[in-house]
Design an enzyme around this catalytic site. Structure first.
Site, PDB file in Angstrom:
ATOM      1  N   ARG A 149      -3.398   5.723   4.461  1.00  0.00           N
ATOM      2  CA  ARG A 149      -2.024   5.911   4.929  1.00  0.00           C
ATOM      3  C   ARG A 149      -1.968   5.695   6.441  1.00  0.00           C
ATOM      4  NH1 ARG A 149       3.335   5.903   3.534  1.00  0.00           N
ATOM      5  NH2 ARG A 149       4.356   7.923   3.700  1.00  0.00           N
ATOM      6  N   THR A 421       7.464  -0.945  -1.493  1.00  0.00           N
ATOM      7  CA  THR A 421       6.160  -0.513  -1.990  1.00  0.00           C
ATOM      8  C   THR A 421       5.698  -1.430  -3.108  1.00  0.00           C
ATOM      9  OG1 THR A 421       6.880   1.757  -1.544  1.00  0.00           O
ATOM     10  CG2 THR A 421       4.896   1.494  -2.868  1.00  0.00           C
ATOM     11  N   THR A 439       2.228   0.098   0.879  1.00  0.00           N
ATOM     12  CA  THR A 439       3.623   0.044   1.309  1.00  0.00           C
ATOM     13  C   THR A 439       3.761  -0.237   2.799  1.00  0.00           C
ATOM     14  OG1 THR A 439       5.708   1.295   1.377  1.00  0.00           O
ATOM     15  CG2 THR A 439       3.685   2.539   1.705  1.00  0.00           C
ATOM     16  N   ASN A 441       6.909   0.824   3.816  1.00  0.00           N
ATOM     17  CA  ASN A 441       8.053   1.733   3.775  1.00  0.00           C
ATOM     18  C   ASN A 441       9.328   0.967   3.427  1.00  0.00           C
ATOM     19  OD1 ASN A 441       9.209   4.282   3.756  1.00  0.00           O
ATOM     20  ND2 ASN A 441       9.846   4.135   5.884  1.00  0.00           N
ATOM     21  N   SER A 491       3.791  10.938   1.284  1.00  0.00           N
ATOM     22  CA  SER A 491       4.059   9.725   0.513  1.00  0.00           C
ATOM     23  C   SER A 491       4.471  10.083  -0.908  1.00  0.00           C
ATOM     24  CB  SER A 491       2.804   8.842   0.459  1.00  0.00           C
ATOM     25  OG  SER A 491       2.966   7.763  -0.439  1.00  0.00           O
ATOM     26  N   GLY A 514       9.652   4.221  -4.111  1.00  0.00           N
ATOM     27  CA  GLY A 514      10.004   5.357  -3.272  1.00  0.00           C
ATOM     28  C   GLY A 514       9.921   6.673  -4.019  1.00  0.00           C
TER      29      GLY A 514
END
Length: 612
Positions: A149, A421, A439, A441, A491, A514
């Protein structure tokens, strides 16, 4: 010579009996035929009556307990093979993954190559400028999680977006330190079998020579939120090279990005995190008002941890720990595990109601989540939420006849979600399996593309909570997810591996979409385990979603109006999407069952799995 047809009765000419009544042979034949005719007539009347009765029964059953059929607008097909399968949202990327397997690579090699491909072709969703999570199952049965991440820059602060939260969504301040390349390289370095260059070069070739634009990319380029990209010269050179926005089916090239991939293929990740590529990216970000430094890139590292797990019916479920939504998936499954979701006597509407209630409770649970390195005081509470005992207490607060307003589920606050994503699922015949979610975002992340490296940077800073302000999805902030230097934002990802206790079934799955990710994975598991859907129907059939706030149940168009009407009687506020609405989520799954490997990509994103 007498014509035979003049004296011999025609077997199918019943009118001829008038002129042949005195023929004893004909009379005997006529009586025999009459008997066969009446037996024929009786049998068909009986069959017709039986068929009509069955039809009436099916109509009755459908009316009072209609099944969930795959929606008409989502059509695809599963693939199968003996050696491996790869499911991605782009057909060509699935094929690249299978090519890697056929060259002697394993599922880790294939997952890395396929992810790089998605980041090249559908860079609206993921890419080297983003990050994600990976769940890896080893041949010995061990499962581990890799957290790659993005992290907040060292100069980030809790109040940096106060008064102007849009800066967390678009522009250089919205960029978190990219982690995708570090995560992919770490996984390959630990478990890959092919040379690194062989894993990277297929995507470099695509970026250089061109690839076919997918419908997903076209829709993203024409989205209202991205309509200004074409006015930027760097973006225009890629998405509108001839002065007009490219469309699905056209060929797109990314020459700057292909050079970056060539460097990475030859030299590894050092140039990206502490080299010439770093210098170019940091200069671009800072020239556009960002705060990321070269030291931030040098400080980045992926985190390795054990998977977390639970049991559901006779299956083991493994997923990623915080800061993913894996713990919420476990909470939801534990709740449903105490209900007879697999009972044939349970009506479809009742089953849907219970599933939605589990969605609402897990959404409340997610309000406690954040980066575990920064919320130590909350970890005991989260651990309890993943227990079977807590699930039993929750079931005592679920009504079989009605739902409640969001306050009943006792959330602290709501949490942000993400949109741009992708998910990839891979398995091979050596015992390796990979579930990977990546992802940037929102669509095209920060909407900044570096002209030197071709990298499209994320806007993951919007996945943090901003005090007093909702994020791009109008979700209320959570104090556990406030910005701190080098913190990783919460996330919605939930990479998952499911296996039965008999050892003859193994499924790898995950989703994009999402805040709808975890509910999509929950839905898939219920359909497979409780409703006995095959992998194709599990992925393609209509899905529901509830995230507690707003307190609305969303049904895809594949749900009949009858179902929508009946679920309202449980006091759910229902929105049934029309046939032209975009997908709630997209699930990618592969499954090893009885020595055959199956793959299914979600047709909602026009993907197609590959196997061999």
């Amino acid at each position: 010579m007498t014509n035979v047809s003049d004296t011999t009765p025609l077997l199918n000419d019943w009118s001829s009996h008038i002129t042949n009544q005195n023929d004893p042979d004909w009379e005997e034949m006529h009586r025999s035929r009459q008997k066969r005719y009446f037996r024929f007539q009786t049998r068909h009347i009986t069959l017709f009556s039986l068929g009509f009765g069955i039809l009436l029964l099916l109509v009755f059953l459908f009316t009072f307990n209609p099944p969930l059929y795959p929606p008409g607008q989502y059509t695809g097909h599963k693939v199968k093979g003996k050696s491996g399968a790869v499911a991605t949202e782009v057909t060509g990327c699935s094929n690249i993954g299978v090519d890697i397997l056929s060259m002697g690579g394993n599922a880790v090699d294939a997952a890395v190559a396929s992810t790089l491909c998605i980041g090249t072709v559908n860079f609206c969703s993921s890419g080297l400028g983003g990050g994600g999570f990976m769940l890896i199952q080893l041949p010995n049965g061990t499962v581990e999680s890799i957290n790659f991440r993005e992290m907040a820059p060292g100069n980030a602060s809790k109040h940096m977006f106060d008064g102007n939260p849009i800066l967390a969504q678009i522009g250089a301040l919205s960029i978190g330190i990219p982690g995708e390349l570090a995560g992919l390289y770490d996984a390959w370095n630990r478990y890959g079998q092919l040379e690194w260059s062989k894993v990277v070069k297929p995507s470099a070739k695509l970026a250089r020579e061109g690839f076919t634009i997918t419908p997903t990319m076209e829709r993203s380029m024409r989205d209202d939120s991205t309509e200004n990209l074409v006015n930027d010269s760097t973006w225009a050179s890629v998405i509108a090279p001839y002065g007009k926005l490219l469309k699905a089916g056209d060929i797109m090239r990314r020459p700057a990005f292909s050079k970056t991939l060539d460097i990475i293929a030859k030299e590894g990740i050092e140039p990206f995190y502490n080299g010439a590529l770093t210098d170019a990216m940091v200069e671009f970000i800072q020239n556009h008002g960002g705060i990321i430094t070269k030291n931030d890139f040098e400080q980045y590292f992926p985190e390795i941890s054990d998977a977390i797990e639970t049991t559901y019916r006779d299956h083991k479920v493994l997923t990623c720990p915080l800061p993913t939504s894996g713990p919420a998936l476990i909470e939801g499954l534990n709740i449903l595990d105490g209900f007879p979701m697999d009972a044939s006597s349970l009506s479809f509407t009742k089953r849907l109601h219970l599933q939605v209630e589990a969605m609402k409770w897990l959404s409340a649970g997610r309000t406690q989540f954040g980066d575990p390195e920064f919320i130590e005081e909350n970890m005991a509470l989260i651990s309890n939420m993943m227990s079977k005992e807590f699930a039993s207490q929750v079931r005592d607060n679920i009504s079989l006849t009605r739902t409640y307003s969001w306050e009943h589920y006792n959330p602290s606050y709501d949490i942000p979600g993400n949109h741009g994503t992708t998910h990839i699922s891979v398995t091979d015949d050596e015992g390796y399996s990979v579930s990977l979610t990546s992802t940037v975002n929102l669509l095209f992340g920060s909407q900044l593309m570096d002209p030197v490296t071709g990298i499209v940077f994320n806007d993951q800073m919007d996945d943090f909570s901003i005090p007093g302000s909702s994020n791009a999805f109008n979700l209320t902030p959570s104090p556990w997810n406030y910005i701190e230097p080098y913190k990783r934002p919460l996330s919605s990802a939930a990479p998952t591996i499911l296996s039965n206790k008999r050892g003859n079934f193994n499924m790898v799955l995950g989703a994009s979409g999402g805040s709808r990710i975890v509910t999509a994975v929950l839905d898939a598991i219920v359909k497979r385990v409780d409703m006995n859907y095959d992998i194709e129907s599990m992925v393609a059939s209509a899905r529901s979603h509830h995230q507690l706030r707003p307190n609305v149940l969303i049904l895809e168009n594949g749900f009949s109006k009858v179902i929508a009407s009946r679920i309202k009687k449980y006091l759910h506020k229902v929105v049934r999407l029309n046939s032209k609405a975009g997908p709630l989520s997209a699930v990618q799954a592969v499954m090893n069952h009885k020595d055959t490997i199956y793959g299914m990509s979600d047709p909602r994103k026009y993907g197609q799995a590959a196997a061999y």
